[in-house]
Design a protein around this motif. Structure first.
Motif, mmCIF file in Angstrom:
data_model
loop_
_atom_site.group_PDB
_atom_site.id
_atom_site.type_symbol
_atom_site.label_atom_id
_atom_site.label_comp_id
_atom_site.label_asym_id
_atom_site.label_seq_id
_atom_site.Cartn_x
_atom_site.Cartn_y
_atom_site.Cartn_z
ATOM 1 N N VAL A 92 -3.271 6.283 3.798
ATOM 2 C CA VAL A 92 -2.304 6.103 4.881
ATOM 3 C C VAL A 92 -2.979 5.284 5.978
ATOM 4 O O VAL A 92 -4.099 5.591 6.397
ATOM 5 C CB VAL A 92 -1.816 7.460 5.436
ATOM 6 N N MET A 93 -2.273 4.231 6.433
ATOM 7 C CA MET A 93 -2.845 3.276 7.372
ATOM 8 C C MET A 93 -1.897 3.039 8.538
ATOM 9 O O MET A 93 -0.678 3.001 8.342
ATOM 10 C CB MET A 93 -3.095 1.943 6.661
ATOM 11 N N ASP A 94 -2.448 2.854 9.728
ATOM 12 C CA ASP A 94 -1.643 2.491 10.891
ATOM 13 C C ASP A 94 -1.276 1.019 10.811
ATOM 14 O O ASP A 94 -2.107 0.183 10.446
ATOM 15 C CB ASP A 94 -2.425 2.732 12.196
ATOM 16 N N ALA A 99 4.924 -5.782 2.156
ATOM 17 C CA ALA A 99 5.662 -4.632 2.685
ATOM 18 C C ALA A 99 5.792 -4.673 4.202
ATOM 19 O O ALA A 99 6.759 -4.151 4.759
ATOM 20 C CB ALA A 99 4.987 -3.330 2.257
ATOM 21 N N THR A 100 4.830 -5.297 4.877
ATOM 22 C CA THR A 100 4.841 -5.303 6.344
ATOM 23 C C THR A 100 5.330 -6.626 6.935
ATOM 24 O O THR A 100 5.562 -6.709 8.140
ATOM 25 C CB THR A 100 3.433 -4.990 6.900
ATOM 26 N N LEU A 109 0.031 3.894 0.902
ATOM 27 C CA LEU A 109 -0.178 3.261 -0.390
ATOM 28 C C LEU A 109 -0.517 4.339 -1.402
ATOM 29 O O LEU A 109 -1.405 5.159 -1.173
ATOM 30 C CB LEU A 109 -1.315 2.249 -0.297
ATOM 31 N N LEU A 110 0.213 4.342 -2.507
ATOM 32 C CA LEU A 110 -0.061 5.250 -3.618
ATOM 33 C C LEU A 110 -0.575 4.422 -4.783
ATOM 34 O O LEU A 110 -0.012 3.371 -5.101
ATOM 35 C CB LEU A 110 1.203 5.996 -4.034
ATOM 36 N N GLU A 152 4.983 2.670 0.952
ATOM 37 C CA GLU A 152 6.060 3.185 1.789
ATOM 38 C C GLU A 152 5.687 2.880 3.230
ATOM 39 O O GLU A 152 4.548 3.090 3.641
ATOM 40 C CB GLU A 152 6.149 4.700 1.570
ATOM 41 N N LEU A 153 6.632 2.358 3.994
ATOM 42 C CA LEU A 153 6.392 2.038 5.403
ATOM 43 C C LEU A 153 7.333 2.869 6.240
ATOM 44 O O LEU A 153 8.548 2.795 6.078
ATOM 45 C CB LEU A 153 6.591 0.545 5.654
#
Length: 82
Positions: free
Chosen positions: A12-14, A54-55, A66-67, A77-78
């Motif tokens: 998981v990322m900001d 995605a972004t 990210l999976l 997923e965002l």
């Protein structure tokens, strides 16, 4: 991170629309290490491209999740903040 037992790895990322994903290289390094330890396939270049796609064009800050499956398949997923 989710680990063994055939389950996906997770990172998981900001995300900030002006700055992109915070500490992206560190996240990818960690995921690469976890994937190697778990015996997962991992394509760092593909992961970076998927995250950029995605972004792209997003105007609200949030979290990118990210999976990574054992086969190397990537899902992103965002979720926006606010």
């Amino acid at each position: 991170m989710i680990g063994s037992g055939g389950r996906d790895l997770e990172e998981v990322m900001d995300f900030d629309p002006e700055e992109g994903i915070a500490n992206l290289e560190e996240h990818l390094d960690r995921l690469k290490s976890q994937a190697a330890s778990a015996g997962f396939q991992f394509d760092r270049h593909a992961a970076r491209n998927e995250l950029q796609a995605a972004t792209f064009g997003k105007t609200t800050a949030g979290k990118a999740r990210l999976l990574l499956s054992p086969s190397g398949a990537i899902a992103i997923e965002l979720k926006t903040c606010g």
